[in-house]
Design an enzyme around this catalytic site. Structure first.
Site, PDB file in Angstrom:
ATOM      1  N   GLY A   7     -39.458   2.442  11.221  1.00 29.48           N
ATOM      2  CA  GLY A   7     -39.018   3.526  10.849  1.00 29.48           C
ATOM      3  C   GLY A   7     -37.295   3.194  10.286  1.00 29.48           C
ATOM      4  O   GLY A   7     -36.560   4.019  10.272  1.00 29.48           O
ATOM      5  N   ALA A  73     -41.174   5.330  13.044  1.00 26.04           N
ATOM      6  CA  ALA A  73     -41.789   5.665  12.025  1.00 26.04           C
ATOM      7  C   ALA A  73     -42.787   6.667  12.099  1.00 26.04           C
ATOM      8  O   ALA A  73     -43.640   6.570  13.168  1.00 26.04           O
ATOM      9  CB  ALA A  73     -42.625   4.172  11.908  1.00 26.04           C
ATOM     10  N   ALA A  74     -42.992   7.312  11.212  1.00 29.29           N
ATOM     11  CA  ALA A  74     -44.108   8.608  11.327  1.00 29.29           C
ATOM     12  C   ALA A  74     -44.206   9.350   9.761  1.00 29.29           C
ATOM     13  O   ALA A  74     -43.406   9.181   8.942  1.00 29.29           O
ATOM     14  CB  ALA A  74     -43.759   9.549  12.374  1.00 29.29           C
ATOM     15  N   TYR A 176     -49.035  17.846  11.647  1.00 30.41           N
ATOM     16  CA  TYR A 176     -47.966  17.024  12.101  1.00 30.41           C
ATOM     17  C   TYR A 176     -47.599  17.325  13.633  1.00 30.41           C
ATOM     18  O   TYR A 176     -47.517  16.317  14.427  1.00 30.41           O
ATOM     19  CB  TYR A 176     -46.624  17.406  11.349  1.00 30.41           C
ATOM     20  CG  TYR A 176     -45.453  16.963  11.608  1.00 30.41           C
ATOM     21  CD1 TYR A 176     -45.321  15.537  11.753  1.00 30.41           C
ATOM     22  CD2 TYR A 176     -44.306  17.538  12.009  1.00 30.41           C
ATOM     23  CE1 TYR A 176     -44.057  14.830  12.052  1.00 30.41           C
ATOM     24  CE2 TYR A 176     -43.289  16.954  12.542  1.00 30.41           C
ATOM     25  CZ  TYR A 176     -42.963  15.612  12.511  1.00 30.41           C
ATOM     26  OH  TYR A 176     -41.705  15.167  12.882  1.00 30.41           O
TER      27      TYR A 176
HETATM   28  C1  UD1 Z   1     -38.516  21.393  10.681  1.00 30.13           C
HETATM   29  C2  UD1 Z   1     -39.633  20.426  10.462  1.00 30.13           C
HETATM   30  C3  UD1 Z   1     -40.210  19.938  11.090  1.00 30.13           C
HETATM   31  C4  UD1 Z   1     -39.420  19.036  12.121  1.00 30.13           C
HETATM   32  C5  UD1 Z   1     -38.660  20.272  12.666  1.00 30.13           C
HETATM   33  C6  UD1 Z   1     -37.389  19.680  13.674  1.00 30.13           C
HETATM   34  C7  UD1 Z   1     -40.453  20.363   7.881  1.00 30.13           C
HETATM   35  C8  UD1 Z   1     -41.258  21.235   6.914  1.00 30.13           C
HETATM   36  N1  UD1 Z   1     -40.313  21.178   9.054  1.00 30.13           N
HETATM   37  O1  UD1 Z   1     -39.573  22.402  11.187  1.00 30.13           O
HETATM   38  O2  UD1 Z   1     -41.145  19.044  10.511  1.00 30.13           O
HETATM   39  O3  UD1 Z   1     -40.023  18.484  13.121  1.00 30.13           O
HETATM   40  O4  UD1 Z   1     -38.023  20.865  11.495  1.00 30.13           O
HETATM   41  O5  UD1 Z   1     -36.718  18.793  12.935  1.00 30.13           O
HETATM   42  O6  UD1 Z   1     -40.105  19.320   7.788  1.00 30.13           O
HETATM   43  N2  UD1 Z   1     -36.985  28.312   4.700  1.00 30.13           N
HETATM   44  C9  UD1 Z   1     -36.301  28.993   3.867  1.00 30.13           C
HETATM   45  N3  UD1 Z   1     -36.120  28.517   2.864  1.00 30.13           N
HETATM   46  C10 UD1 Z   1     -36.950  27.402   2.196  1.00 30.13           C
HETATM   47  C11 UD1 Z   1     -37.627  26.838   3.102  1.00 30.13           C
HETATM   48  C12 UD1 Z   1     -37.716  26.884   4.506  1.00 30.13           C
HETATM   49  O7  UD1 Z   1     -35.570  29.979   4.298  1.00 30.13           O
HETATM   50  O8  UD1 Z   1     -36.383  27.283   1.128  1.00 30.13           O
HETATM   51  C13 UD1 Z   1     -37.176  28.808   6.219  1.00 30.13           C
HETATM   52  C14 UD1 Z   1     -38.441  28.632   6.947  1.00 30.13           C
HETATM   53  O9  UD1 Z   1     -39.104  29.875   6.415  1.00 30.13           O
HETATM   54  C15 UD1 Z   1     -38.226  28.535   8.288  1.00 30.13           C
HETATM   55  C16 UD1 Z   1     -36.974  27.812   8.483  1.00 30.13           C
HETATM   56  O10 UD1 Z   1     -36.165  27.767   7.124  1.00 30.13           O
HETATM   57  O11 UD1 Z   1     -38.040  29.658   8.968  1.00 30.13           O
HETATM   58  C17 UD1 Z   1     -37.064  26.246   8.940  1.00 30.13           C
HETATM   59  O12 UD1 Z   1     -37.844  25.630   7.908  1.00 30.13           O
HETATM   60  P1  UD1 Z   1     -38.155  24.112   8.086  1.00 30.13           P
HETATM   61  O13 UD1 Z   1     -37.018  23.320   7.978  1.00 30.13           O
HETATM   62  O14 UD1 Z   1     -39.248  23.833   6.820  1.00 30.13           O
HETATM   63  O15 UD1 Z   1     -39.393  23.991   9.138  1.00 30.13           O
HETATM   64  P2  UD1 Z   1     -39.063  23.978  10.710  1.00 30.13           P
HETATM   65  O16 UD1 Z   1     -40.071  24.935  11.366  1.00 30.13           O
HETATM   66  O17 UD1 Z   1     -37.874  24.406  11.324  1.00 30.13           O
END
Ligand code: UD1
Length: 348
Positions: A7, A73-74, A176
């Protein structure tokens, strides 16, 4: 030390290669340049071996003389539909298994693996009356009614969040997340069976320069940045009060270096997991505010009240074990790092 880094062309991999070389380690960079993480057409990064870990046996010559494999890598992100399941199973489950087998055949017995806070599912919660509780996935009718917080399964009272520690029960809630738990379990089984040693690093919400732009696989920080660049207000889901731990990619790279150096001294058969976090929880609304405040003229964040069914409410972590056993403490606070992130370059 000679470190094979998978990665290596990705967001965290690029920062990790720089950090490893910065302290004098030799890096053998490998990356499959999967389309979900790299824009097309891809320019092959100089010096990176474009190879797939699922075929690690075919290129095991590269493992000759390697002291530690650092496996980043993932397939990342939450996925788009369940049709993504085979992608996670192939790249993450099979890829890790194939890499571990090739390592053993080549006599490499030290492994550091990128895991994620998603292995926990919901974070840690406490009821004022009933102590530690593990809430079930939130119900649609509650979310529709704007009731975003988890209630105590015994008395219904609102649960308060606490920092999750590495001995928490794992509760993966997406393809995931399931593949990240599988990677940890393969690492532990391999370490026992091969008389080897392994470390899994549970990254929390990573952000920083070189983060991929908004894709269905992106975390929220990249989504907010991409909205700002397009002149749109960042949309904050739920009530914006959900807690996360945002950790800067340079700190994550330092944690990787610390783990690579520590795994050499671990006893045979050992596998240990560590949270990699800043230890400074923030609300998602504050994340949006910090990023927009640093770029005057940006539209202010809007709290939409919408929700995504798969999201968990709060996940924040204890940095204590990584500090005590790896000597790793994050240096970049969310205040400073997220303000800088407003101007950091993203990748296409
Ligand atoms: C994220 C990652 C996860 C990773 C983890 C740790 C994604 C989708 N999720 O999880 O794979 O392992 O961090 O690094 O990549 N939100 C908003 N507005 C938006 C999008 C999201 O408010 O436009 C909110 C969501 O509802 C959630 C928070 O932001 O409450 C975090 O979202 P997100 O970063 O997508 O996912 P995580 O659950 O934190």
């Amino acid at each position: 030390m000679k470190v094979l880094l998978t990665g290596a062309a990705g967001f965290i991999g690029t920062a990790t290669a720089t950090a490893l070389r910065g302290v004098g380690h030799e890096v053998v960079p490998v990356d499959a340049l999967v389309p979900q993480a790299h824009a097309r057409p891809v320019t092959e990064p100089e010096g990176v071996h474009v190879l797939d870990v699922r075929q690690a046996r075919d290129w095991s010559g590269l493992l000759s003389g390697v002291d530690v494999v650092c496996h980043l890598a993932a397939m990342v992100g939450a996925g788009v539909t369940v049709c993504d399941l085979p992608l996670y199973a192939a790249h993450n489950d099979l890829g890790t298994a194939a890499l571990l087998a090739a390592m053993s055949e080549s006599g490499v017995s030290r492994f550091v693996q990128a895991s994620s806070m998603v292995v926990y599912g919901e974070g840690r919660y406490r009821c004022p009356a009933h102590g530690d509780q593990s809430p079930a996935p939130r119900r649609v009718e509650h979310l529709d009614a704007g009731l975003f917080d988890n209630g105590c399964p015994l008395c219904g009272r609102l649960l308060g969040w606490e920092a999750v520690t590495e001995d928490a029960v794992l509760d993966p809630r997406s393809s995931y997340a399931s593949s990240k738990v599988a990677q940890e379990h393969y690492a532990a089984a391999w370490a026992r069976q091969a008389g080897a040693s392994a470390i899994s690093l549970r990254y929390h919400n990573v952000y920083g320069p070189g983060m991929p732009r908004d894709t269905p696989y992106s975390g929220v920080a990249a989504i907010f940045r991409s909205a700002m660049e397009a002149g749109r207000a960042p949309l904050v889901f739920e009530d914006g009060l959900q807690m996360r731990d945002f950790v800067h990619v340079e700190d994550v790279a330092r944690a990787n270096v610390a783990a690579v150096e520590a795994v050499l001294g671990r006893h045979r058969g050992s596998h240990t997991a560590y949270n990699v976090c800043s230890g400074q929880p923030v609300t998602i609304l504050d994340v949006a505010r910090m990023v927009t405040a640093a770029a005057p003229g940006s539209p202010l964040p809007v709290v939409s009240g919408d929700y995504r069914l798969g999201d968990v409410r709060h996940v924040v972590a204890s940095p204590a074990r990584a500090s005590a056993e790896l000597g790793f403490t994050a240096r970049i606070s969310p205040e400073i790092g997220l303000a800088r992130f407003a101007r950091d370059p993203l990748r296409a």
